[in-house]
Design an enzyme around this catalytic site. Sequence first.
Site, short mmCIF file in Angstrom:
data_model
loop_
_atom_site.label_atom_id
_atom_site.label_comp_id
_atom_site.label_asym_id
_atom_site.label_seq_id
_atom_site.Cartn_x
_atom_site.Cartn_y
_atom_site.Cartn_z
N ARG A 1 -10.08 2.61 -6.74
CA ARG A 1 -11.53 2.50 -6.51
C ARG A 1 -12.06 3.89 -6.19
O ARG A 1 -11.34 4.70 -5.59
CB ARG A 1 -11.76 1.58 -5.32
CG ARG A 1 -13.20 1.32 -4.99
CD ARG A 1 -13.32 0.42 -3.76
NE ARG A 1 -14.67 -0.09 -3.63
CZ ARG A 1 -15.09 -0.81 -2.61
NH1 ARG A 1 -14.24 -1.13 -1.62
NH2 ARG A 1 -16.33 -1.25 -2.55
N HIS B 1 0.83 -1.20 0.00
CA HIS B 1 0.00 0.00 0.00
C HIS B 1 0.87 1.26 0.00
O HIS B 1 0.38 2.35 0.30
CB HIS B 1 -0.90 0.02 1.24
CG HIS B 1 -1.99 -1.01 1.25
ND1 HIS B 1 -2.78 -1.29 0.15
CD2 HIS B 1 -2.44 -1.83 2.24
CE1 HIS B 1 -3.66 -2.23 0.48
NE2 HIS B 1 -3.47 -2.58 1.73
N MET C 1 -15.38 -16.02 -2.79
CA MET C 1 -14.22 -15.69 -1.96
C MET C 1 -14.62 -15.59 -0.50
O MET C 1 -13.91 -16.03 0.39
CB MET C 1 -13.59 -14.37 -2.43
CG MET C 1 -12.72 -14.55 -3.68
SD MET C 1 -11.96 -13.00 -4.23
CE MET C 1 -10.78 -12.67 -2.91
P1 A3P Z 1 -16.27 -3.31 0.90
O1 A3P Z 1 -15.79 -2.99 2.29
O2 A3P Z 1 -16.87 -2.11 0.22
O3 A3P Z 1 -17.16 -4.49 0.85
P2 A3P Z 1 -8.90 -4.69 -0.12
O4 A3P Z 1 -8.80 -6.08 -0.62
O5 A3P Z 1 -8.03 -3.74 -0.87
O6 A3P Z 1 -8.72 -4.63 1.36
O7 A3P Z 1 -10.38 -4.18 -0.45
C1 A3P Z 1 -11.48 -4.69 0.26
C2 A3P Z 1 -12.77 -4.33 -0.46
O8 A3P Z 1 -12.87 -5.11 -1.66
C3 A3P Z 1 -13.99 -4.64 0.38
O9 A3P Z 1 -14.97 -3.66 0.01
C4 A3P Z 1 -14.33 -6.03 -0.13
O10 A3P Z 1 -15.65 -6.44 0.13
C5 A3P Z 1 -14.08 -5.88 -1.61
N1 A3P Z 1 -13.88 -7.16 -2.29
C6 A3P Z 1 -13.09 -8.19 -1.92
N2 A3P Z 1 -13.21 -9.22 -2.77
C7 A3P Z 1 -14.11 -8.85 -3.70
C8 A3P Z 1 -14.67 -9.50 -4.84
N3 A3P Z 1 -14.32 -10.74 -5.18
N4 A3P Z 1 -15.57 -8.81 -5.58
C9 A3P Z 1 -15.94 -7.56 -5.24
N5 A3P Z 1 -15.45 -6.90 -4.17
C10 A3P Z 1 -14.54 -7.54 -3.40
#
Ligand code: A3P
Length: 279
Positions: free
Chosen positions: A111, A89, A212
Amino acid sequence: QLSVLHKFKGILFSTASSRELLDSLDSFDAREDDVFLVSYPKSGTHWVAEVIENIPNAKITITTPIELGDISKFDELKTYSKRRVIPTHLSYDMLPVDIKQKQCKVIYIIRNPKDTAVSLFHYYRDNPNLPYIETWAAFLELFLRGDVVYGSWFDHVLSWEEHKNDNVLIIFYEEMKKDFFKSLKKITTFLGMHVNDSEINNIAWKTSFSEMKNKTVKESHDPNHTICALTSERNLVFRKGVVGDWINYFTSKQKRVFDELFTEKMKHSELARRLKEYS
Ligand code: A3P
């Protein structure tokens, strides 16, 4: 409670990223074929990591984040014999210099910032490795000031946009949602990999949000294999996985304040124009 974070060069980091490690990032030896998976937190990092991991014959290992751990980190990273996909990050300025010199491939996931803020708000509340913030309004103020872990979203994005021609592939969370196949194609082409139609369908299925999430609930994960420096608890990651959840949190005044800052900070940004289509 604030002791779960510490400041380094004016930016908040988890205490799981030791000062010694952050101080010695520039001594990291990159390999020409390293791939860096870069994002501001909550932009879809786990999703893209899962996509890459499910490409057949990818011959890669997804490592832990480069900024997670202590000074022994770089010895750990040397032990991988396969091509390394290294999450981080970090903003561009803090990226180890050898990665820039070797022009390693970078996938930057972005995003729309309103959804990112809402997602990070929940992460702050649910994740014991982050301070607990009482209200959304209080969190949003911190977010807009860049007083959150990994600093300002705006500065992060701008730092990477400035280097978008240095072997960087930019992937939009919202485009992944809208046209998964297009994003997947971009990723495989960028990495020099090939997937056929049935493999594509299989990857799409395996990396869907529900799949997932279910898998994370059912299977225990090795906490040493985290791809986010902010938690080793993968089940904190899968919350809603949708576009536009911000509408349930922002008041119209908060939206106006946010949009004004966005317009000011991002006035020279091309990415901002793309993001506007998505928010
Ligand atoms: P939300 O909190 O809006 O649900 P990172 O992986 O960078 O930590 O990001 C996490 C965000 O990505 C979370 O968002 C999570 O739900 C979403 N996310 C993880 N896997 C996903 C998938 N397969 N499809 C869509 N969104 C996903």
